[in-house]
Design a protein around this motif. Structure first.
Motif, PDB file in Angstrom:
ATOM      1  N   PHE A 141       4.540   2.180   1.128  1.00 34.06           N
ATOM      2  CA  PHE A 141       3.873   3.164   1.974  1.00 34.06           C
ATOM      3  C   PHE A 141       4.913   3.747   2.923  1.00 34.06           C
ATOM      4  O   PHE A 141       5.727   3.021   3.487  1.00 34.06           O
ATOM      5  CB  PHE A 141       2.755   2.482   2.761  1.00 34.06           C
ATOM      6  CG  PHE A 141       1.854   3.426   3.501  1.00 34.06           C
ATOM      7  CD1 PHE A 141       0.659   3.844   2.942  1.00 34.06           C
ATOM      8  CD2 PHE A 141       2.187   3.894   4.760  1.00 34.06           C
ATOM      9  CE1 PHE A 141      -0.187   4.708   3.627  1.00 34.06           C
ATOM     10  CE2 PHE A 141       1.362   4.764   5.452  1.00 34.06           C
ATOM     11  CZ  PHE A 141       0.165   5.169   4.886  1.00 34.06           C
TER      12      PHE A 141
ATOM     13  N   ASN B 120       5.977   7.258   5.782  1.00 30.96           N
ATOM     14  CA  ASN B 120       5.665   8.493   6.502  1.00 30.96           C
ATOM     15  C   ASN B 120       6.823   9.485   6.406  1.00 30.96           C
ATOM     16  O   ASN B 120       6.948  10.397   7.221  1.00 30.96           O
ATOM     17  CB  ASN B 120       5.368   8.197   7.978  1.00 30.96           C
ATOM     18  CG  ASN B 120       6.562   7.586   8.709  1.00 30.96           C
ATOM     19  OD1 ASN B 120       7.585   7.282   8.104  1.00 30.96           O
ATOM     20  ND2 ASN B 120       6.441   7.412  10.013  1.00 30.96           N
TER      21      ASN B 120
ATOM     22  N   VAL C 155       2.878   5.560  -1.775  1.00 29.53           N
ATOM     23  CA  VAL C 155       1.891   6.359  -1.043  1.00 29.53           C
ATOM     24  C   VAL C 155       2.559   6.944   0.193  1.00 29.53           C
ATOM     25  O   VAL C 155       3.240   6.227   0.943  1.00 29.53           O
ATOM     26  CB  VAL C 155       0.679   5.513  -0.632  1.00 29.53           C
ATOM     27  CG1 VAL C 155      -0.298   6.342   0.206  1.00 29.53           C
ATOM     28  CG2 VAL C 155      -0.027   4.959  -1.865  1.00 29.53           C
ATOM     29  N   LYS C 156       2.358   8.237   0.403  1.00 27.15           N
ATOM     30  CA  LYS C 156       2.978   8.922   1.532  1.00 27.15           C
ATOM     31  C   LYS C 156       1.914   9.538   2.421  1.00 27.15           C
ATOM     32  O   LYS C 156       1.059  10.282   1.957  1.00 27.15           O
ATOM     33  CB  LYS C 156       3.933  10.011   1.025  1.00 27.15           C
ATOM     34  CG  LYS C 156       4.821  10.607   2.112  1.00 27.15           C
ATOM     35  CD  LYS C 156       5.901  11.502   1.536  1.00 27.15           C
ATOM     36  CE  LYS C 156       5.363  12.845   1.153  1.00 27.15           C
ATOM     37  NZ  LYS C 156       6.439  13.825   0.891  1.00 27.15           N
ATOM     38  N   GLN C 157       1.946   9.201   3.720  1.00 23.93           N
ATOM     39  CA  GLN C 157       1.062   9.795   4.719  1.00 23.93           C
ATOM     40  C   GLN C 157       1.873  10.095   5.975  1.00 23.93           C
ATOM     41  O   GLN C 157       3.015   9.648   6.119  1.00 23.93           O
ATOM     42  CB  GLN C 157      -0.120   8.874   5.040  1.00 23.93           C
ATOM     43  CG  GLN C 157      -1.088   8.679   3.878  1.00 23.93           C
ATOM     44  CD  GLN C 157      -2.319   7.904   4.273  1.00 23.93           C
ATOM     45  OE1 GLN C 157      -2.540   7.606   5.437  1.00 23.93           O
ATOM     46  NE2 GLN C 157      -3.158   7.576   3.288  1.00 23.93           N
ATOM     47  N   ASN C 158       1.255  10.812   6.891  1.00 17.41           N
ATOM     48  CA  ASN C 158       1.986  11.243   8.086  1.00 17.41           C
ATOM     49  C   ASN C 158       2.242  10.106   9.061  1.00 17.41           C
ATOM     50  O   ASN C 158       3.216  10.130   9.808  1.00 17.41           O
ATOM     51  CB  ASN C 158       1.237  12.369   8.806  1.00 17.41           C
ATOM     52  CG  ASN C 158       1.230  13.665   8.009  1.00 17.41           C
ATOM     53  OD1 ASN C 158       2.152  13.920   7.228  1.00 17.41           O
ATOM     54  ND2 ASN C 158       0.203  14.475   8.190  1.00 17.41           N
ATOM     55  N   GLN C 159       1.350   9.103   9.078  1.00 16.04           N
ATOM     56  CA  GLN C 159       1.466   8.028  10.055  1.00 16.04           C
ATOM     57  C   GLN C 159       1.342   6.667   9.382  1.00 16.04           C
ATOM     58  O   GLN C 159       0.640   6.519   8.387  1.00 16.04           O
ATOM     59  CB  GLN C 159       0.395   8.151  11.144  1.00 16.04           C
ATOM     60  CG  GLN C 159       0.575   9.366  12.055  1.00 16.04           C
ATOM     61  CD  GLN C 159      -0.447   9.385  13.170  1.00 16.04           C
ATOM     62  OE1 GLN C 159      -1.544   8.862  13.030  1.00 16.04           O
ATOM     63  NE2 GLN C 159      -0.077   9.983  14.289  1.00 16.04           N
TER      64      GLN C 159
ATOM     65  N   PHE D 193      -4.775   1.085   0.753  1.00 18.12           N
ATOM     66  CA  PHE D 193      -4.369   2.430   0.339  1.00 18.12           C
ATOM     67  C   PHE D 193      -3.592   2.385  -0.980  1.00 18.12           C
ATOM     68  O   PHE D 193      -3.832   3.182  -1.893  1.00 18.12           O
ATOM     69  CB  PHE D 193      -3.504   3.078   1.418  1.00 18.12           C
ATOM     70  CG  PHE D 193      -4.274   3.598   2.599  1.00 18.12           C
ATOM     71  CD1 PHE D 193      -5.534   4.137   2.440  1.00 18.12           C
ATOM     72  CD2 PHE D 193      -3.730   3.559   3.869  1.00 18.12           C
ATOM     73  CE1 PHE D 193      -6.248   4.620   3.527  1.00 18.12           C
ATOM     74  CE2 PHE D 193      -4.429   4.039   4.954  1.00 18.12           C
ATOM     75  CZ  PHE D 193      -5.696   4.570   4.794  1.00 18.12           C
TER      76      PHE D 193
ATOM     77  N   GLU E  80      -4.600   3.837  -4.836  1.00 14.72           N
ATOM     78  CA  GLU E  80      -3.740   4.764  -5.566  1.00 14.72           C
ATOM     79  C   GLU E  80      -3.290   4.159  -6.890  1.00 14.72           C
ATOM     80  O   GLU E  80      -3.207   4.855  -7.917  1.00 14.72           O
ATOM     81  CB  GLU E  80      -2.528   5.129  -4.710  1.00 14.72           C
ATOM     82  CG  GLU E  80      -1.537   6.085  -5.355  1.00 14.72           C
ATOM     83  CD  GLU E  80      -2.114   7.469  -5.609  1.00 14.72           C
ATOM     84  OE1 GLU E  80      -1.400   8.288  -6.233  1.00 14.72           O
ATOM     85  OE2 GLU E  80      -3.259   7.736  -5.192  1.00 14.72           O
TER      86      GLU E  80
ATOM     87  N   ASP F  22       5.800  14.862  -6.493  1.00 16.68           N
ATOM     88  CA  ASP F  22       4.706  14.558  -5.576  1.00 16.68           C
ATOM     89  C   ASP F  22       3.328  14.717  -6.207  1.00 16.68           C
ATOM     90  O   ASP F  22       2.373  14.043  -5.819  1.00 16.68           O
ATOM     91  CB  ASP F  22       4.798  15.471  -4.343  1.00 16.68           C
ATOM     92  CG  ASP F  22       5.905  15.030  -3.399  1.00 16.68           C
ATOM     93  OD1 ASP F  22       6.055  13.822  -3.215  1.00 16.68           O
ATOM     94  OD2 ASP F  22       6.612  15.898  -2.861  1.00 16.68           O
TER      95      ASP F  22
END
Length: 468
Positions: free
Chosen positions: A321, A323, A349-353, A370, A374, A418
């Motif tokens: 994971f 950011n 998995v890529k998220q902003n936070q 998460f 995925e 992506d």
């Protein structure tokens, strides 16, 4: 003696209030970052533990669950530990020709308290907290691996000496520091509960040298062993919060304390594999997720990276994971080039936070969920594609790519993409190509630049394998 709650910032120690509290009360030291969070209620809404022991204090810590623990420390034991470290040859070398100590870690944690405050104080050395523009070559830094990595990334001048703790120092980062030259490092091994247990030079040593005062024993833990210790620096009691009250836990006299760390010892020292709750079996090998995080830290990738277990019916695997702002194709290509196959994640998995617990630590459970979601999505996608796509001798590379991505990529377009080309699909690509060409692709070739674009794959097949 009453327990006195202190959200202990730097001023608390530098002003001398800590020593005044020791004279009349039992200060319970809490990280100021907890102030205003729901963790504060554990200390404000319920009575704190009391003690008859003078000159004692507590450090509040918490693990990955976010449940706080009050760890009892006797001042005489702390002073004894300071004296022992001052006599260690490595410590003497690090503090030689040092005229000030720059501290980048909180003093309310044991590592910061010992190395950032008490040891410099015993040597009469001035302290500077945090980064400032003014630096001199005779400074010693009390810092962490992530902070050193950020210094390198920002191209800021490194000190000649630094003391680090908190994780097994990343090999790639140590290698990079060695290439830059001119820096000496000591990594301190220990925890709030154990106190300092040992040290190593991460630029040259893979094993920790344990202190003479530390007696070791090992408890079998599956295929590996858990380190247990006897030491004068181990806290003999602590309080855990359970059912709205602080419950006392005592360590029996003359007993060994289970550290939770797996590894093995030899005449060369203690090799730390990792925390036992952060080790999984992946591709037939026991893998430390902490070690993978440590290795990724040294790869110059932007952002934070958290490695978690993904538990599936077909076996445990690795999720990553992040950011980062970097595309997943760049991340995965870098990981394939630098990490062994057993350390490669099956899903990214890529998220902003980065999800956090109330204590500010990483929320591994949420991140695991998460990654599992995925992973299941990609696995279902893969099964659906496999049932609809059959490989024959007439199958082209473009057909294979379309079966994986759902579209035909343009020449020179990245495949680890992506929109869906993650680590599982990347592996699927190799399996399908090997099936059609009836040839096993060597691992070193898989990690080359051929496999980042459609044109590269076609060039590899024609030039390397002499196929038309």
């Amino acid at each position: 003696m009453a327990s006195l709650l202190r959200f202990a910032d730097t001023d608390y120690f530098l002003s001398g209030r800590f020593f005044k509290d020791l004279e009349s009360d039992h200060p319970v030291l809490v990280d100021p970052l907890w102030l205003g969070t729901k963790l504060e209620s554990h200390f404000k809404d319920f009575p704190l533990p009391k003690t008859d022991s003078s000159n004692s204090f507590s450090l509040v810590t918490s693990g990955s669950t976010g449940v706080p623990k009050i760890v009892w420390k006797d001042w005489n034991e702390i002073q004894n530990e300071v004296d022992v470290w001052l006599q260690e040859p490595y410590t003497k070398v690090m503090f030689q020709e040092t005229n000030q100590v720059r501290v980048h870690v909180p003093l309310c944690h044991l590592y910061g308290l010992l190395w950032g405050f008490l040891i410099p104080r015993a040597l009469g050395l001035p302290m500077i907290m945090g980064d400032t523009q003014s630096q001199n070559k005779s400074e010693l830094w009390i810092t962490s691996a992530p902070h050193l990595q950020s210094i390198i990334s920002n191209k800021t001048q490194l000190p000649k000496r630094a003391i680090v703790s908190g994780m097994k120092f990343p090999v790639p980062l140590a290698r990079e520091l060695r290439d830059l030259g001119g820096i000496s490092l000591i990594e301190i091994y220990g925890s709030t509960e154990t106190g300092g247990m040992g040290y190593r030079d991460p630029l040259r040593q893979n094993r920790f040298q344990l202190l003479n005062e530390v007696e070791v024993n090992f408890q079998k833990e599956g295929e590996t062993s858990e380190l247990c210790i006897k030491s004068p620096f181990v806290s003999r009691k602590y309080f855990s919060f359970s059912e709205n009250e602080w419950v006392l836990q005592n360590l029996p006299n003359h007993s060994f304390y289970a550290t939770g760390d797996l590894g093995e010892i030899s005449d060369l020292g203690f090799y730390l594999l990792g925390r036992k709750d952060r080790i999984i079996k992946h591709k037939g090998k026991r893998v430390s997720l902490d070690r993978i995080e440590s290795e990724i830290l040294g790869l110059k990738l932007e952002g934070q990276f958290v490695c978690v277990p993904v538990f599936d019916d077909s076996g445990d695997t690795i999720g990553l994971f992040t950011n980062t702002k970097d595309p997943i194709d760049k991340i995965y290509q870098t990981l394939r080039n630098e990490l062994p196959d057993s350390h490669l994640p099956r899903v990214i998995v890529k998220q902003n936070q980065i999800p956090k617990l109330p204590n500010g630590k990483t929320d591994y459970q949420t991140i695991s969920n998460f990654c599992l979601e995925e992973y299941k999505r990609l696995k279902t996608l893969k099964e659906n594609r496999n049932s609809q796509f059959k490989i024959t001798t007439d199958t082209s590379v473009s057909d294979i790519m379309q079966s994986i991505l759902g579209y035909v990529p343009q020449p020179n377009e990245h495949l680890v993409y992506d929109c869906g080309m993650d680590s599982i699909l990347f592996t699927e690509m190799f399996l399908k190509i090997e099936s059609i060409i009836e040839h096993k692709i060597p691992e070193e070739d898989k990690q080359s630049g051929y496999f980042v674009s459609l044109s590269g794959i076609e060039e590899y097949i024609k030039d390397k394998l002499y196929l038309q």
